[in-house]
Design an enzyme around this catalytic site. Structure first.
Site, PDB file in Angstrom:
ATOM      1  N   GLU A  79      45.846  72.618  43.628  1.00 38.75           N
ATOM      2  CA  GLU A  79      45.078  73.525  42.781  1.00 38.75           C
ATOM      3  C   GLU A  79      43.694  72.951  42.493  1.00 38.75           C
ATOM      4  O   GLU A  79      42.680  73.669  42.561  1.00 38.75           O
ATOM      5  CB  GLU A  79      45.819  73.795  41.468  1.00 38.75           C
ATOM      6  CG  GLU A  79      45.074  74.778  40.566  1.00 38.75           C
ATOM      7  CD  GLU A  79      45.618  74.809  39.157  1.00 38.75           C
ATOM      8  OE1 GLU A  79      45.626  75.896  38.550  1.00 38.75           O
ATOM      9  OE2 GLU A  79      46.019  73.742  38.632  1.00 38.75           O
ATOM     10  N   TRP A 101      49.370  80.613  40.180  1.00 40.60           N
ATOM     11  CA  TRP A 101      48.589  81.778  39.763  1.00 40.60           C
ATOM     12  C   TRP A 101      49.222  83.114  40.164  1.00 40.60           C
ATOM     13  O   TRP A 101      48.607  84.168  39.970  1.00 40.60           O
ATOM     14  CB  TRP A 101      47.177  81.685  40.359  1.00 40.60           C
ATOM     15  CG  TRP A 101      46.336  80.657  39.695  1.00 40.60           C
ATOM     16  CD1 TRP A 101      46.140  79.364  40.087  1.00 40.60           C
ATOM     17  CD2 TRP A 101      45.561  80.828  38.507  1.00 40.60           C
ATOM     18  NE1 TRP A 101      45.295  78.718  39.216  1.00 40.60           N
ATOM     19  CE2 TRP A 101      44.918  79.609  38.236  1.00 40.60           C
ATOM     20  CE3 TRP A 101      45.337  81.921  37.652  1.00 40.60           C
ATOM     21  CZ2 TRP A 101      44.078  79.426  37.143  1.00 40.60           C
ATOM     22  CZ3 TRP A 101      44.497  81.740  36.559  1.00 40.60           C
ATOM     23  CH2 TRP A 101      43.885  80.508  36.315  1.00 40.60           C
ATOM     24  N   TYR A 143      37.835  79.318  37.097  1.00 43.90           N
ATOM     25  CA  TYR A 143      37.399  77.923  37.122  1.00 43.90           C
ATOM     26  C   TYR A 143      36.447  77.526  38.241  1.00 43.90           C
ATOM     27  O   TYR A 143      35.293  77.160  37.993  1.00 43.90           O
ATOM     28  CB  TYR A 143      38.630  77.020  37.191  1.00 43.90           C
ATOM     29  CG  TYR A 143      39.531  77.134  35.999  1.00 43.90           C
ATOM     30  CD1 TYR A 143      39.260  76.445  34.821  1.00 43.90           C
ATOM     31  CD2 TYR A 143      40.673  77.944  36.036  1.00 43.90           C
ATOM     32  CE1 TYR A 143      40.100  76.553  33.717  1.00 43.90           C
ATOM     33  CE2 TYR A 143      41.512  78.054  34.939  1.00 43.90           C
ATOM     34  CZ  TYR A 143      41.216  77.354  33.779  1.00 43.90           C
ATOM     35  OH  TYR A 143      42.035  77.469  32.689  1.00 43.90           O
ATOM     36  N   CYS A 204      41.293  77.873  30.159  1.00 39.44           N
ATOM     37  CA  CYS A 204      41.957  77.130  29.083  1.00 39.44           C
ATOM     38  C   CYS A 204      41.388  75.708  29.031  1.00 39.44           C
ATOM     39  O   CYS A 204      40.903  75.269  27.987  1.00 39.44           O
ATOM     40  CB  CYS A 204      43.459  77.103  29.306  1.00 39.44           C
ATOM     41  SG  CYS A 204      44.231  78.728  29.218  1.00 39.44           S
ATOM     42  N   ARG A 229      40.884  74.829  25.087  1.00 36.35           N
ATOM     43  CA  ARG A 229      40.888  75.768  23.955  1.00 36.35           C
ATOM     44  C   ARG A 229      42.285  76.269  23.641  1.00 36.35           C
ATOM     45  O   ARG A 229      42.617  76.594  22.494  1.00 36.35           O
ATOM     46  CB  ARG A 229      39.994  76.970  24.262  1.00 36.35           C
ATOM     47  CG  ARG A 229      40.523  77.811  25.414  1.00 36.35           C
ATOM     48  CD  ARG A 229      39.954  79.198  25.499  1.00 36.35           C
ATOM     49  NE  ARG A 229      40.567  79.925  26.603  1.00 36.35           N
ATOM     50  CZ  ARG A 229      41.624  80.730  26.480  1.00 36.35           C
ATOM     51  NH1 ARG A 229      42.178  80.933  25.305  1.00 36.35           N
ATOM     52  NH2 ARG A 229      42.126  81.334  27.535  1.00 36.35           N
ATOM     53  N   ASP A 232      49.503  75.443  26.619  1.00 39.73           N
ATOM     54  CA  ASP A 232      50.955  75.575  26.688  1.00 39.73           C
ATOM     55  C   ASP A 232      51.498  74.166  26.956  1.00 39.73           C
ATOM     56  O   ASP A 232      51.452  73.672  28.075  1.00 39.73           O
ATOM     57  CB  ASP A 232      51.314  76.546  27.815  1.00 39.73           C
ATOM     58  CG  ASP A 232      52.799  76.616  28.124  1.00 39.73           C
ATOM     59  OD1 ASP A 232      53.581  75.876  27.506  1.00 39.73           O
ATOM     60  OD2 ASP A 232      53.177  77.411  29.000  1.00 39.73           O
TER      61      ASP A 232
END
Length: 327
Positions: A79, A101, A143, A204, A229, A232
């Protein structure tokens, strides 16, 4: 919300010479016992704390690779390498067997077309049909797009704006670390306010800042701070810690610096209510071993790494623990 009691056997050791992974387990324990119960975007519900910090020393090849459950570090590495290409379509990941994803494009397809297609069948179509993947596999400017091609616009004489050459934040930070290591502007930012509504999921792990400082032996070490921010903790954070440390190690190699400290900071730091079985099981386990990362090749640029360049040693984790992803 009333606090949730944690059995004493899940409290972990109290001595100061603890395995670095106990930081993660302590955070998980605190959120589950003391976190505020909230209704979240997904509708699943979470327990959440605001503002958390973890610190890991990456000296001697050390990595924040959790051992209390198996973390598929090659998936996280693929990733990260995909991010660095600037691609935003899941097809390259799908063809490598990376499923991180998949749920977001699938949910969009079902919502927009009304076709009740199973996730596995949808992903197979992404793999088999390049045109279908181009239409339905894109995540928007997530991203990698922001990291290597942050959009810019130029003002024209007729009073309109036109798109100009994008900014490669990754390349700029590598260069600034080489030429101006004392700068306080070694930052990679993913939170492009103007494009958030086009992203499948707003970033995130949004802000990375790098910092060069000498250690006790006079060596220049590259430190990294990641601000996240939304986190999980059960499913996302193990990947986020590995990926941030990986990027830091790659940056250090490309700039002839020693890897330093990874500092992770979380905003809304949460556990999903339907992850109780995972949390209970993981808190019953103890860290074991100290995995390290070896980068076996130094490519010409940070954009030229391959999965074969990374080898993990001494990783013998507890078994994986499955839990559903909230979309």
């Amino acid at each position: 919300m009333a606090s949730v009691s944690i059995p004493s056997e899940l409290m972990g050791p109290s001595n100061s010479e603890r395995h670095s992974e106990w930081q993660y387990l302590d955070l998980m324990r605190r959120i589950w016992a003391e976190g505020s119960e909230r209704v979240d975007r997904t509708g699943v519900g979470t327990r959440s704390v605001f503002g958390a910090q973890l610190r890991f020393d990456l000296a001697d090849g050390a990595m924040p690779l959790l051992t209390t459950k198996r973390v598929y570090w090659k998936t996280a590495t693929r990733e990260m390498l995909w991010f660095l290409t600037g691609d935003t379509n899941i097809r390259p990941l799908v063809l490598q067997g990376v499923k991180i994803w998949n749920e977001w494009p699938h949910a969009r397809y079902v919502n927009e077309t009304g076709e009740d297609i199973a996730l596995d069948d949808f992903i197979q179509r992404i793999a088999d049909d390049e045109a279908f993947a181009e239409r339905w596999g894109d995540l928007g400017p997530v991203y990698g797009k922001q990291w290597v091609d942050w959009p810019t616009y130029r003002y024209r004489k007729d009073g309109l704006y036109e798109k100009s050459e994008g900014i490669n934040q990754i390349a700029e930070v590598v260069e600034s670390l080489k030429t101006n290591p004392g700068s306080r502007r070694h930052i990679i930012e993913g939170w492009n306010v103007a494009e958030l509504d086009r992203m499948a999921l707003p970033p995130c792990h949004k802000t990375y800042q790098f910092h060069v400082a000498k250690d006790d032996q006079g060596r220049d070490r590259l430190n990294c701070l990641l601000y996240q921010r939304s986190c999980d903790v059960a499913l996302g954070l193990p990947f986020n810690l590995w990926s941030a440390a990986l990027l830091q190690r790659m940056m250090a190699q490309q700039t002839d610096l020693e890897p330093g400290e990874l500092v992770w900071m979380g905003g809304d730091t949460h556990l999903y209510l339907n992850h109780e079985h995972l949390i209970t099981e993981q808190l019953n386990r103890e860290p074991q071993g100290h995995p390290t990362l070896e980068i076996v090749r130094r490519p010409d640029s940070i954009f030229d790494y391959r999965i074969e360049d990374f080898v993990v040693h001494n990783y013998e984790p507890h078994p994986p623990i499955k839990a559903p992803v909230a979309v």
